[in-house]
Design a protein around this motif. Structure first.
Motif, mmCIF file in Angstrom:
data_model
loop_
_atom_site.group_PDB
_atom_site.id
_atom_site.type_symbol
_atom_site.label_atom_id
_atom_site.label_comp_id
_atom_site.label_asym_id
_atom_site.label_seq_id
_atom_site.Cartn_x
_atom_site.Cartn_y
_atom_site.Cartn_z
ATOM 1 N N ARG A 97 -39.358 25.902 -101.479
ATOM 2 C CA ARG A 97 -38.087 25.721 -100.816
ATOM 3 C C ARG A 97 -38.333 24.948 -99.530
ATOM 4 O O ARG A 97 -38.982 25.448 -98.610
ATOM 5 C CB ARG A 97 -37.404 27.054 -100.518
ATOM 6 C CG ARG A 97 -35.978 26.894 -100.021
ATOM 7 C CD ARG A 97 -35.303 28.235 -99.832
ATOM 8 N NE ARG A 97 -33.917 28.087 -99.457
ATOM 9 C CZ ARG A 97 -32.904 28.059 -100.309
ATOM 10 N NH1 ARG A 97 -33.131 28.200 -101.613
ATOM 11 N NH2 ARG A 97 -31.668 27.915 -99.872
ATOM 12 N N PRO A 115 -37.019 22.877 -96.089
ATOM 13 C CA PRO A 115 -35.960 23.126 -95.111
ATOM 14 C C PRO A 115 -34.655 22.459 -95.513
ATOM 15 O O PRO A 115 -34.616 21.258 -95.799
ATOM 16 C CB PRO A 115 -36.525 22.518 -93.826
ATOM 17 C CG PRO A 115 -38.006 22.580 -93.997
ATOM 18 C CD PRO A 115 -38.234 22.329 -95.466
ATOM 19 N N GLY A 116 -33.600 23.237 -95.553
ATOM 20 C CA GLY A 116 -32.294 22.719 -95.894
ATOM 21 C C GLY A 116 -32.094 22.371 -97.351
ATOM 22 O O GLY A 116 -31.058 21.794 -97.699
ATOM 23 N N LYS A 117 -33.049 22.706 -98.193
ATOM 24 C CA LYS A 117 -32.974 22.375 -99.608
ATOM 25 C C LYS A 117 -32.950 23.638 -100.468
ATOM 26 O O LYS A 117 -33.306 24.721 -100.018
ATOM 27 C CB LYS A 117 -34.163 21.503 -100.022
ATOM 28 C CG LYS A 117 -34.332 20.227 -99.222
ATOM 29 C CD LYS A 117 -33.200 19.260 -99.476
ATOM 30 C CE LYS A 117 -33.440 17.950 -98.743
ATOM 31 N NZ LYS A 117 -32.347 16.980 -98.979
ATOM 32 N N GLU A 118 -32.524 23.459 -101.696
ATOM 33 C CA GLU A 118 -32.544 24.551 -102.647
ATOM 34 C C GLU A 118 -33.941 24.721 -103.231
ATOM 35 O O GLU A 118 -34.770 23.810 -103.203
ATOM 36 C CB GLU A 118 -31.529 24.306 -103.764
ATOM 37 C CG GLU A 118 -30.088 24.290 -103.293
ATOM 38 C CD GLU A 118 -29.112 24.119 -104.431
ATOM 39 O OE1 GLU A 118 -27.902 24.215 -104.180
ATOM 40 O OE2 GLU A 118 -29.548 23.894 -105.575
ATOM 41 N N GLU A 142 -42.511 15.052 -97.893
ATOM 42 C CA GLU A 142 -41.477 15.728 -98.656
ATOM 43 C C GLU A 142 -41.991 16.941 -99.420
ATOM 44 O O GLU A 142 -41.198 17.690 -99.994
ATOM 45 C CB GLU A 142 -40.768 14.761 -99.618
ATOM 46 C CG GLU A 142 -41.707 13.959 -100.496
ATOM 47 C CD GLU A 142 -41.982 12.573 -99.946
ATOM 48 O OE1 GLU A 142 -41.949 11.602 -100.737
ATOM 49 O OE2 GLU A 142 -42.213 12.448 -98.730
#
Length: 123
Positions: free
Chosen positions: A39, A41-44, A89
């Motif tokens: 997971r 940051p800010g992502k599913e 990423e």
């Protein structure tokens, strides 16, 4: 009880490598599919990879294919995720998971979860 313990996270420069470990307790790796999710940051949550050691099936997300390698050491009841050519990423908390049954595919399940280990990749 099924217990999973992820470790090996840390900070690394882009292009570097890390090896994550998932120590599995209370399971026979021959009977379970062990997976890795992450997971960012800010992502599913994203499924990264899985392995069923008994039949040798593995799965890799397209985003990590060719860079990550999953392996299983049944004697140590541990699954490893060797991460190479890391990219910014890839920064995320990585979780290992387990589900009873064999066979890895894109939609592999995760009935059990361990605590995550943080991977930070800098440019």
């Amino acid at each position: 009880d099924v217990q999973l313990q992820a470790s090996g996270g840390g900070s690394v420069q882009a292009g570097g490598s890390l090896r994550l470990s998932c120590a599995a307790f209370g399971v026979n790796l021959d009977d379970y599919t062990i997976g890795w999710f992450r997971r960012a940051p800010g992502k599913e949550r994203e499924g990264v990879s899985c392995i069923s050691s008994s039949d040798g099936s593995t799965y890799y997300a397209d985003s990590v294919k060719g860079r990550f390698t999953i392996s299983s050491d049944n004697a140590k009841s541990t699954v490893y995720l060797q991460m190479s050519s890391l990219k910014p990423e890839d920064t995320a908390v990585y979780y290992c998971s387990a589900e009873y049954g064999l066979g890895c595919s894109k939609n592999y399940g995760a009935a059990y979860w361990g605590k995550g280990t943080l991977v930070t990749v800098s440019s």
